[in-house]
Every structure is written in structure tokens, then in C-alpha cells.
Enzyme design. Structure first.
Site, PDB file in Angstrom:
ATOM      1  N   ASP A  34       4.167 110.117   4.540  1.00 37.18           N
ATOM      2  CA  ASP A  34       5.172 110.858   4.206  1.00 37.18           C
ATOM      3  C   ASP A  34       5.448 112.178   5.073  1.00 37.18           C
ATOM      4  O   ASP A  34       6.385 112.633   5.250  1.00 37.18           O
ATOM      5  CB  ASP A  34       4.821 111.384   2.573  1.00 37.18           C
ATOM      6  CG  ASP A  34       4.795 110.269   1.709  1.00 37.18           C
ATOM      7  OD1 ASP A  34       4.578 110.602   0.475  1.00 37.18           O
ATOM      8  OD2 ASP A  34       5.333 109.144   2.073  1.00 37.18           O
ATOM      9  N   ALA A  35       4.042 112.603   5.354  1.00 36.08           N
ATOM     10  CA  ALA A  35       4.206 113.770   6.183  1.00 36.08           C
ATOM     11  C   ALA A  35       5.126 113.393   7.364  1.00 36.08           C
ATOM     12  O   ALA A  35       5.762 114.307   8.051  1.00 36.08           O
ATOM     13  CB  ALA A  35       2.684 114.178   6.505  1.00 36.08           C
ATOM     14  N   GLU A 115      -0.318 121.396 -13.187  1.00 31.41           N
ATOM     15  CA  GLU A 115      -1.156 120.021 -13.276  1.00 31.41           C
ATOM     16  C   GLU A 115      -1.064 119.379 -12.051  1.00 31.41           C
ATOM     17  O   GLU A 115      -0.245 119.539 -11.248  1.00 31.41           O
ATOM     18  CB  GLU A 115      -0.379 119.272 -14.436  1.00 31.41           C
ATOM     19  CG  GLU A 115       1.012 118.980 -14.199  1.00 31.41           C
ATOM     20  CD  GLU A 115       2.000 118.509 -15.402  1.00 31.41           C
ATOM     21  OE1 GLU A 115       2.551 119.542 -15.890  1.00 31.41           O
ATOM     22  OE2 GLU A 115       1.606 117.375 -15.673  1.00 31.41           O
ATOM     23  N   LYS A 117      -0.404 116.626  -9.281  1.00 29.30           N
ATOM     24  CA  LYS A 117       0.709 115.962  -8.883  1.00 29.30           C
ATOM     25  C   LYS A 117       0.267 114.514  -8.515  1.00 29.30           C
ATOM     26  O   LYS A 117      -0.380 114.459  -7.530  1.00 29.30           O
ATOM     27  CB  LYS A 117       1.672 116.452  -7.603  1.00 29.30           C
ATOM     28  CG  LYS A 117       2.950 115.531  -7.366  1.00 29.30           C
ATOM     29  CD  LYS A 117       3.897 116.300  -6.558  1.00 29.30           C
ATOM     30  CE  LYS A 117       4.851 115.616  -6.461  1.00 29.30           C
ATOM     31  NZ  LYS A 117       5.187 114.294  -5.974  1.00 29.30           N
ATOM     32  N   ASP A 119      -0.119 110.783  -7.371  1.00 28.15           N
ATOM     33  CA  ASP A 119       0.988 110.125  -6.277  1.00 28.15           C
ATOM     34  C   ASP A 119       0.997 108.349  -6.718  1.00 28.15           C
ATOM     35  O   ASP A 119       0.288 107.680  -6.443  1.00 28.15           O
ATOM     36  CB  ASP A 119       0.235 110.049  -4.892  1.00 28.15           C
ATOM     37  CG  ASP A 119       1.208 109.701  -3.700  1.00 28.15           C
ATOM     38  OD1 ASP A 119       2.445 109.877  -4.180  1.00 28.15           O
ATOM     39  OD2 ASP A 119       0.569 109.764  -2.443  1.00 28.15           O
ATOM     40  N   ARG A 138      12.839 105.345 -11.730  1.00 26.53           N
ATOM     41  CA  ARG A 138      13.502 106.296 -11.305  1.00 26.53           C
ATOM     42  C   ARG A 138      14.841 105.830 -10.706  1.00 26.53           C
ATOM     43  O   ARG A 138      15.926 106.377 -10.810  1.00 26.53           O
ATOM     44  CB  ARG A 138      12.778 107.364 -10.415  1.00 26.53           C
ATOM     45  CG  ARG A 138      13.506 108.423 -10.209  1.00 26.53           C
ATOM     46  CD  ARG A 138      12.826 109.821  -9.349  1.00 26.53           C
ATOM     47  NE  ARG A 138      13.639 110.617  -8.864  1.00 26.53           N
ATOM     48  CZ  ARG A 138      14.311 110.734  -7.692  1.00 26.53           C
ATOM     49  NH1 ARG A 138      14.045 109.755  -6.860  1.00 26.53           N
ATOM     50  NH2 ARG A 138      15.199 111.874  -7.333  1.00 26.53           N
ATOM     51  N   TYR A 239      -0.270 108.171 -16.762  1.00 25.61           N
ATOM     52  CA  TYR A 239      -0.405 109.710 -17.238  1.00 25.61           C
ATOM     53  C   TYR A 239       0.824 110.136 -17.511  1.00 25.61           C
ATOM     54  O   TYR A 239       1.796 110.296 -16.675  1.00 25.61           O
ATOM     55  CB  TYR A 239      -1.128 110.491 -16.104  1.00 25.61           C
ATOM     56  CG  TYR A 239      -2.586 110.392 -16.079  1.00 25.61           C
ATOM     57  CD1 TYR A 239      -3.394 111.207 -16.755  1.00 25.61           C
ATOM     58  CD2 TYR A 239      -3.094 109.091 -15.392  1.00 25.61           C
ATOM     59  CE1 TYR A 239      -4.694 111.170 -16.617  1.00 25.61           C
ATOM     60  CE2 TYR A 239      -4.655 109.043 -15.700  1.00 25.61           C
ATOM     61  CZ  TYR A 239      -5.395 109.979 -15.987  1.00 25.61           C
ATOM     62  OH  TYR A 239      -6.766 109.801 -16.049  1.00 25.61           O
ATOM     63  N   LYS A 327       2.377 121.045  -2.377  1.00 27.50           N
ATOM     64  CA  LYS A 327       1.460 120.371  -1.845  1.00 27.50           C
ATOM     65  C   LYS A 327       0.427 120.534  -0.886  1.00 27.50           C
ATOM     66  O   LYS A 327       0.458 121.601  -0.418  1.00 27.50           O
ATOM     67  CB  LYS A 327       2.762 119.222  -0.690  1.00 27.50           C
ATOM     68  CG  LYS A 327       3.885 118.684  -1.618  1.00 27.50           C
ATOM     69  CD  LYS A 327       3.434 117.202  -1.978  1.00 27.50           C
ATOM     70  CE  LYS A 327       4.672 116.219  -2.091  1.00 27.50           C
ATOM     71  NZ  LYS A 327       5.237 115.703  -0.997  1.00 27.50           N
ATOM     72  N   CYS A 421     -10.681 110.838  41.799  1.00 30.74           N
ATOM     73  CA  CYS A 421     -10.567 111.910  41.139  1.00 30.74           C
ATOM     74  C   CYS A 421      -9.897 112.725  41.539  1.00 30.74           C
ATOM     75  O   CYS A 421      -9.581 113.179  42.701  1.00 30.74           O
ATOM     76  CB  CYS A 421     -12.405 112.575  41.239  1.00 30.74           C
ATOM     77  SG  CYS A 421     -12.365 113.993  40.590  1.00 30.74           S
ATOM     78  N   CYS A 424     -11.962 116.045  43.232  1.00 33.45           N
ATOM     79  CA  CYS A 424     -12.658 115.915  44.457  1.00 33.45           C
ATOM     80  C   CYS A 424     -12.048 114.715  45.174  1.00 33.45           C
ATOM     81  O   CYS A 424     -12.742 114.280  46.336  1.00 33.45           O
ATOM     82  CB  CYS A 424     -14.171 115.972  44.255  1.00 33.45           C
ATOM     83  SG  CYS A 424     -14.580 114.554  43.558  1.00 33.45           S
ATOM     84  N   CYS A 437     -16.134 110.244  37.389  1.00 32.10           N
ATOM     85  CA  CYS A 437     -16.228 110.650  38.704  1.00 32.10           C
ATOM     86  C   CYS A 437     -17.745 110.875  39.014  1.00 32.10           C
ATOM     87  O   CYS A 437     -18.453 111.591  38.171  1.00 32.10           O
ATOM     88  CB  CYS A 437     -15.695 112.057  38.991  1.00 32.10           C
ATOM     89  SG  CYS A 437     -16.135 112.825  40.308  1.00 32.10           S
ATOM     90  N   CYS A 442     -18.813 117.442  42.539  1.00 34.04           N
ATOM     91  CA  CYS A 442     -17.314 117.512  42.206  1.00 34.04           C
ATOM     92  C   CYS A 442     -17.002 118.972  41.488  1.00 34.04           C
ATOM     93  O   CYS A 442     -17.511 119.082  40.418  1.00 34.04           O
ATOM     94  CB  CYS A 442     -16.785 116.369  41.058  1.00 34.04           C
ATOM     95  SG  CYS A 442     -15.040 116.804  40.653  1.00 34.04           S
TER      96      CYS A 442
HETATM   97  S1  IVH Z   1       7.318 116.857 -13.191  1.00 41.49           S
HETATM   98  C1  IVH Z   1      11.870 117.241 -12.037  1.00 41.49           C
HETATM   99  N1  IVH Z   1       4.645 116.498 -13.013  1.00 41.49           N
HETATM  100  O1  IVH Z   1       6.659 113.685  -8.518  1.00 41.49           O
HETATM  101  C2  IVH Z   1      10.696 116.273 -11.862  1.00 41.49           C
HETATM  102  N2  IVH Z   1       6.416 115.101 -11.874  1.00 41.49           N
HETATM  103  O2  IVH Z   1       9.097 115.030  -6.896  1.00 41.49           O
HETATM  104  C3  IVH Z   1       9.902 116.453 -13.083  1.00 41.49           C
HETATM  105  N3  IVH Z   1       5.040 113.544 -10.311  1.00 41.49           N
HETATM  106  O3  IVH Z   1       9.097 111.630  -9.283  1.00 41.49           O
HETATM  107  C4  IVH Z   1       8.760 115.830 -12.628  1.00 41.49           C
HETATM  108  N4  IVH Z   1       2.923 113.981 -10.974  1.00 41.49           N
HETATM  109  O4  IVH Z   1       7.042 111.022 -10.537  1.00 41.49           O
HETATM  110  C5  IVH Z   1       5.954 116.047 -12.316  1.00 41.49           C
HETATM  111  N5  IVH Z   1       2.402 116.060 -13.004  1.00 41.49           N
HETATM  112  C6  IVH Z   1       3.588 115.779 -12.482  1.00 41.49           C
HETATM  113  C7  IVH Z   1       3.908 114.882 -11.554  1.00 41.49           C
HETATM  114  C8  IVH Z   1       4.970 114.531 -11.189  1.00 41.49           C
HETATM  115  C9  IVH Z   1       3.747 113.147 -10.243  1.00 41.49           C
HETATM  116  C10 IVH Z   1       6.201 112.896  -9.526  1.00 41.49           C
HETATM  117  C11 IVH Z   1       7.366 112.640 -10.495  1.00 41.49           C
HETATM  118  C12 IVH Z   1       8.563 112.773  -9.459  1.00 41.49           C
HETATM  119  C13 IVH Z   1       7.903 113.506  -8.451  1.00 41.49           C
HETATM  120  C14 IVH Z   1       8.726 114.689  -8.089  1.00 41.49           C
END
Ligand code: IVH
Length: 673
Positions: A34-35, A115, A117, A119, A138, A239, A327, A421, A424, A437, A442
Site C-alpha cells: 500500500d505504501a 481503536e 485499524k 487490516d 464495501r 471485529y 497510520k 578498482c 587504484c 580490490c 589502495c
Molecule cells: S471506521 C468512514 N474503524 O478502514 C469509515 N474503520 O479506510 C468508517 N477499518 O474500509 C470506518 N479498522 O474497513 C473504522 N476500527 C476501525 C477500522 C476501520 C479497520 C477499515 C474499514 C474501512 C477502512 C477505512
């Protein structure tokens, strides 16, 4: 870059980004991180900012979302599934709050909620009269895919909502009512553990099937299986992070309460945050610990906790202003190889180094990255002019991980290692993948050897850096390291960038280093293959320079940790007449301290250091431990006796707690040594 060039570059960038977006969003596959994709998008955005007339409606910067897979029925979301704006630094977080405050001034003092995030893959779950009716991905945010059958196999998702714990008054009756007659929409993340991810990938490989790039792709791929039995076999987890129905909640934190009451898992680390300062320390803690989580986490989500204020802040583009994804700093970026140069090290090894167009990775500018050796250049197929992915893991030197071939210009130049080299001109000798070398005289090797001789881990001569070494060599003031001890103030003062005072200081600092431990002395000689740890072992075993110098190859091979290659190299070093002459000369100035026979009070004790010790550098602390007969290790294990914690200790502290290793502070440590 002029407009014509910019146009070409933009068109190439768009093509590459579209391709990877398609892989990622439609096919659940990922070839670059992603980066890296972000980095390419960033370059595109910058060019478009510079030449706005080149923006087209099909640019990745202009669009939202991707296509739904055809095999599943499409569903329209009742409320769009938005995404989150990203922030990578404390400054960007501060900016986010300030932007909010301009719209609603209360934002600047607002309570936050944070909370993990996760992945994984976002899911919308709709419960009608308390029964799971529809689960959807989504998709592009407005339209997703109906994956209900598959989602029903995920045990973490309740098929029927029940109230498992008491709810506060305001919400109790509303929730109760909706469970009987009404609709509740819940959203959250489907995930797979890192362990299962590895296990499944091993199996896929064995069976010659597709390998998943990361747990996110695997989770997504598993939810979109046409056969629900496969989905079930993947042990997916879920979750929940929010409720998209009015159940009387006033704050986002209350949604978490309701979610767990209704039988969902929510992030156990999530919490209400009072200030930015508190937020930053929360983020740091998670960044430190996340490698040990069962699940992949790519940041923290921060939300304005007051739902009314959150709503007032509204939406910008496709993301709500009231929340943001903080992030973890990406450890990769893209840039261009401007040239490939060669470095001759003190052992003569030639290292090709890429000169890069300067780029920031994880907050620091990088302009050079090692290419290691010719094999590596061929493996990567890296050419001058190529756009490359540069990484920086932890504190290690940046390296080139991948070439983005689609962005290669027609005139990209292939690099060949020379036969001689570059310094030298002697013929180079190939040993394994390394080209060397072999000329001891050198100038490049000589200079590097001198730099090594005065560096922190050997003679540690303060104020004597590479630039001064160059000046001393260029002015014929030294031939070898021993000459350093002959230098007088009057020799130095006339040199550029020297005054009387600095000349005096340097002479004093050289003279203050005329006594040195045996291990450091051996290390300072720069014997091929004799690294820091090896020289410590040698000093301990032989006890004096004389007996080391007399040792045969067989005797050396009997020393713990010393193999044939190292033994051979040491014998050869001492056999050289030139080296013997140098030693004799050096020993006129330098006293070598033999290691005290191991009887210090810390014999048999192993220490691990973490965090800053202020008055003591890391290397000084290590020396003290070794002088007292103790050992130093970099990692905490069952065999560690003490973990010494300084200011801002790292994850080693957590390891110590987990393994029950004794933790001591700086004061106690200083007393011990
Ligand atoms: S809140 C407005 N909470 O991150 C969107 N999203 O770019 C509200 N994600 O597609 C999302 N952990 O699936 C929220 N604790 C968390 C999350 C979370 C992962 C994902 C989510 C969303 C993306 C946001």
C-alpha cells in the site's frame, strides 16, 4: 520537469496505478505494498498540482472505489460505506483537529475515541428483527457484493442478536424495540490471523495455487469464495467497529458498549482519549506492540467521540471529517536511481550504491541505497533511470526492493561492474558474490581502514572524522594509523578548517587514547572477517597480542565461534611482513590492556539494554558490563538475567515482563557495574 515530460510521466503513472488498483480492489491481489502505491499516487498528485490542465477524469486521483465482482449479487448500501483520510505524523493529526475546529470550534476541545485499524475487509451486516439478513462488502462504497452465505460461516458473527448484558437506560428500550421490529446495521472488519495466513499460504504453495500477498488479501479472497465451504475452512474472524442505526447512542464509545452487549467482538484496546498528548502515547504503544498481535494492524482509527459533533463536521470527498486513520509510517517509498557509484570498503569489497532522487521514508530523507553486489543488481534488473521501491526497515540502511519496470524510460542504462578498482586501478578479484580490490595500498581501502581505526568501536578518537583523515592523507601528514600519535599541534594548525585551539584539542584527544583493550585493538587492525564479536572472543581466549600472533590456524579454529575462513584470514594477517612492521610501529605508542582473567562480579550474567541511559552511551554501558565479566545480548530470552531499562524503553521491556526476566533501572545497573 517541463510540461511535455510531465504529460508522459503522468500517463505512465496512471497506467501503473490503475493496474494495481484493479488487482487490489477487484481481484483481491496485491503485487506492491500500500505504501508503494501511495507513493506513486503522491507523485501523480504532485505533477497534477503543478500542471492542473493535465488532470483527466480517469485519473486515479479523481475517482472513488472499484468494481464489484460479477459472481455475487450487487447490493446498494443504505448509507454509503465511506473510507478514512490518512495521517502519518503527529503534525498531520494536529492539522486534522485544526481543520475540524474551523468548521465547529468545539472540535479543538473534543473528546476523542481511538481503536485499532484492523487490516482486513470491511463488512456491512444488516439485522432485520434481530436476525442476520444481509452481509455485504464495501465494493465501491455505494454498491457492494452480497456475501451473506459466506459470512454466515464466520462464527464471530451472530446470526441472531441478543442482549447479553445490561444496557444504559437511553438505549435499552430502543435496542429492544429494534430487535423485535426494525433494522440494525453494524459494520466491522473481517480478518484472519497472521498464523493462519502463513499456514494457508504454505498449503497453497504446496498445491501450486495462488499465494496471498498479505492477511488482508486472504481475508478478502476467503469472503469472496463462490463455495462457502472454503470460506468456513479459513477460520475468519470479525471485529465490529460501529453501528449505523440510531439506537440512542450519543457517543461512539457507547456504540462499542452496545456492540459487545449484542454479541460482537470489539477491539479490547479501544479507549476514550482526552488529549492529543494522550493520543500520541497510545499510538506509540500500539506501534511498539503490534508485531506481537495475532492480527495485522496498520494504524489506529481516531474519531470525535461526540456523535452530534461528528455529524456536524460532515463529509469531505469520500471521508467523514470527524474521523481519521493515524497510520504507522510506511517503511517504503518510490524514487528514481540517478546514478550507480562504487564504494571501496576497508577490506577491499566493492559495493555498488544507488544515488537516488531524495525521498522521505518514515520521516527521514534518503538519497543513497546499497545495491549490495552485482548479483543483486541483476536479480532486481536495476538500471540507471529506473523508478524503484526503496525500503528502510527499522534503523538499517535503506535498500532497493523492487524495480517498477513499467516506468522504465527508454534510455535507462544497464550498469556493469568494472574489472579494475575505480580508485587504484588494480585488477579486481571475485570471491563468491563479492568483488574485491586486493591491493593493500589502495588509497580507498587505506582511507576506510583509517576511518575504522579511529571509530567509536575501536580507538574512539573524538573529533577525527573522515574529512580530517582525508586532509591528513592529502597533506602527507600521515602514512598509516601509527602516525596519528606523532601529530603535533603545529602540523595541524595550518590545515584548512583548523585553528590553534582545534589543533590542540585533536592532539589531546589522540594522545588520550594511547591505552586500549586487547579486543578493541585487534578489531582496530581491520583483519578481514574479524568482526567486533570475533575480536572479543579472540581477546578472551588468547589474553595477549603475542599469543594471538603466534597462534596456528588449527589453534584458532578451536576457539569457540571461530571457523576456518576467519582463522585463515587471521594467520595471513600476522604473516604479512608489512603488517608486522606496522604493529611494531604502533606498539611504540600504544599500550594494550590484556583482559583481566574472568573473575569480575558479573561473570555468567547476561544483560539486555533498552532505552537511553543518559550519562552513558550504549557502547560505554556494554563495555562496563564486559569489564565486570558479564555478557551483553541484543534480544531478551529465558537465558537473560537482567534487562536494564533507560528512558523510553522499547519492546524488550515487554519481552522481559512476558518472560519474567528481572528488570532493573539505571541506578541499580550503575551500582552493579
Ligand atoms: S471506521 C468512514 N474503524 O478502514 C469509515 N474503520 O479506510 C468508517 N477499518 O474500509 C470506518 N479498522 O474497513 C473504522 N476500527 C476501525 C477500522 C476501520 C479497520 C477499515 C474499514 C474501512 C477502512 C477505512
Amino acid at each position: 520537469m517541463d510540461k511535455k515530460e510531465a504529460k508522459k510521466r503522468i500517463s505512465k503513472l496512471k497506467k501503473v496505478i490503475h493496474y494495481h488498483r484493479y488487482l487490489y480492489h477487484v481481484r483481491d491481489r496485491q503485487e506492491i505494498s500500500d505504501a508503494v502505491l501511495d507513493s506513486l499516487k503522491h507523485e501523480l498528485k504532485k505533477l497534477e498540482d503543478q500542471f492542473p490542465e493535465l488532470i483527466t477524469p480517469d485519473s486515479p486521483t479523481q475517482r472513488v472505489g472499484g468494481k464489484a465482482l460479477r459472481a455475487f449479487k450487487k447490493v446498494k448500501h443504505r448509507v454509503p460505506m465511506l473510507s478514512l483520510e490518512d495521517a502519518f505524523s503527529s503534525e498531520e493529526m494536529q492539522d486534522w483537529l485544526s481543520r475540524g475546529a474551523k468548521i465547529e470550534s468545539a472540535t479543538s476541545r473534543a473528546e476523542l475515541f481511538s481503536e485499532l485499524k484492523f487490516d482486513g475487509l470491511a463488512l456491512s451486516l444488516i439485522y432485520k428483527n434481530g436476525i442476520l439478513e444481509r452481509a455485504a462488502t464495501r465494493g465501491n462504497g455505494n454498491t457492494g457484493e452480497n456475501v451473506t452465505q459466506n459470512v454466515k460461516t464466520i462464527e464471530a458473527i451472530p446470526l441472531k442478536l441478543e442482549i447479553h448484558a445490561p444496557l444504559s437506560e437511553g438505549m435499552k428500550s430502543k435496542v429492544g424495540h429494534l430487535l423485535e421490529r426494525g433494522l440494525i446495521e453494524i459494520r466491522g472488519e473481517v480478518m484472519i490471523t497472521k498464523k493462519d495466513f502463513e499456514k494457508i499460504n504454505r498449503n497453497q504453495k504446496k498445491e501450486g495455487k495462488q499465494i496471498y500477498a498479505n492477511p488482508r488479501n486472504l481475508a478478502a479472497g476467503s469472503v469472496r469464495q463462490l463455495n462457502p465451504a472454503i470460506t468456513r475452512s479459513r477460520h475468519l474472524d470479525f471485529y465490529a467497529y460501529g453501528i449505523w442505526t440510531d439506537v440512542g447512542q450519543k457517543k461512539h464509545s457507547q456504540e462499542h458498549e452496545v456492540l459487545s452487549t449484542l454479541g460482537f467482538k470489539t477491539d479490547a484496546r479501544a479507549r476514550v482519549i482526552g488529549s492529543l498528548k494522550e493520543l500520541f502515547s497510545f499510538q506509540k504503544k500500539i506501534a511498539r506492540e503490534r508485531s506481537r498481535f495475532d492480527y495485522e494492524v496498520d494504524g489506529i482509527v481516531v474519531v470525535i467521540n461526540d456523535n452530534a459533533l461528528f455529524k456536524k463536521l460532515g463529509i469531505v470527498g469520500k471521508a467523514p471529517r470527524g474521523s481519521i486513520a493515524f497510520k504507522f509510517t510506511p517503511k517504503e517509498a518510490t524514487t528514481i536511481i540517478e546514478d550507480i557509484i562504487l564504494q571501496v570498503g576497508r577490506t577491499g569489497a566493492l559495493t555498488p550504491v544507488a544515488k537516488l532522487r531524495s525521498v522521505k521514508i518514515g520521516g527521514v530523507a534518503v538519497s543513497r541505497a546499497t545495491l549490495h553486489n552485482e548479483d543483486e543488481i541483476r536479480r532486481l534488473d536495476a538500471r540507471i533511470g529506473d523508478t524503484v521501491v526503496v525500503g528502510r526497515a527499522g534503523d538499517v540502511i535503506p535498500d532497493i526492493r523492487k524495480v517498477i519496470k513499467e516506468l522504465r524510460p527508454p534510455r535507462a542504462k544497464i550498469f556493469h561492474m568494472p574489472r579494475r578498482c575505480p580508485v587504484c586501478n588494480s585488477i579486481l578479484v571475485q570471491g563468491g558474490v563479492i568483488l574485491r580490490c586486493k591491493n593493500r595500498e589502495c588509497p580507498a581501502r587505506h582511507r576506510e581502514a583509517l576511518c575504522h581505526f579511529v571509530s567509536k568501536k575501536t580507538f574512539d578518537i573524538d573529533g577525527l572524522g573522515p574529512k580530517i583523515i582525508d586532509a591528513l592523507l592529502d597533506n602527507g601528514l600521515i602514512q598509516d594509523a601509527a602516525d596519528l600519535f606523532e601529530l603535533k599541534e603545529g602540523d595541524l594548525a595550518p590545515l584548512e578548517r583548523f585553528g590553534e585551539k582545534s589543533a590542540k584539542n585533536l592532539v589531546r584527544s589522540i594522545q588520550s587514547r594511547r591505552s586500549i583493550s586487547l579486543a578493541k585493538f585487534i578489531f582496530s587492525l581491520g583483519i578481514l572477517h574479524a568482526g567486533e564479536e570475533t575480536t572479543i572472543d579472540l581477546a578472551e581466549h588468547f589474553g595477549s597480542l603475542q599469543s594471538l600472533g603466534r597462534a596456528t590456524k588449527e589453534e584458532l579454529e578451536n576457539v569457540l565461534n571461530i571457523g576456518e575462513v576467519v582463522a585463515k584470514s587471521i594467520v595471513e594477517w600476522f604473516e604479512s611482513e608489512q603488517n608486522q612492521k606496522f604493529l611494531k610501529k604502533l606498539l611504540k605508542y600504544v599500550t594494550v590492556k590484556s583482559p583481566k582473567k574472568i573473575k569480575g562480579k558479573l561473570v555468567g550474567r547476561t544483560f539486555v539494554l533498552t532505552g537511553g541511559l543518559e550519562s552513558l552511551t550504549r557502547d560505554e554501558a556494554k563495555d562496563r558490563i564486559r569489564e565486570a565479566g558479564g555478557d551483553v545480548s541484543e534480544t531478551v530470552s529465558k537465558n537473560t538475567d537482567f534487562v536494564v531499562i533507560g528512558s523510553e524503553p522499547g519492546s524488550k521491556l515487554d519481552d522481559a515482563k512476558r518472560l519474567g526476566v528481572k528488570i532493573i533501572d539505571k541506578k541499580t545497573f550503575l551500582k552493579m557495574v
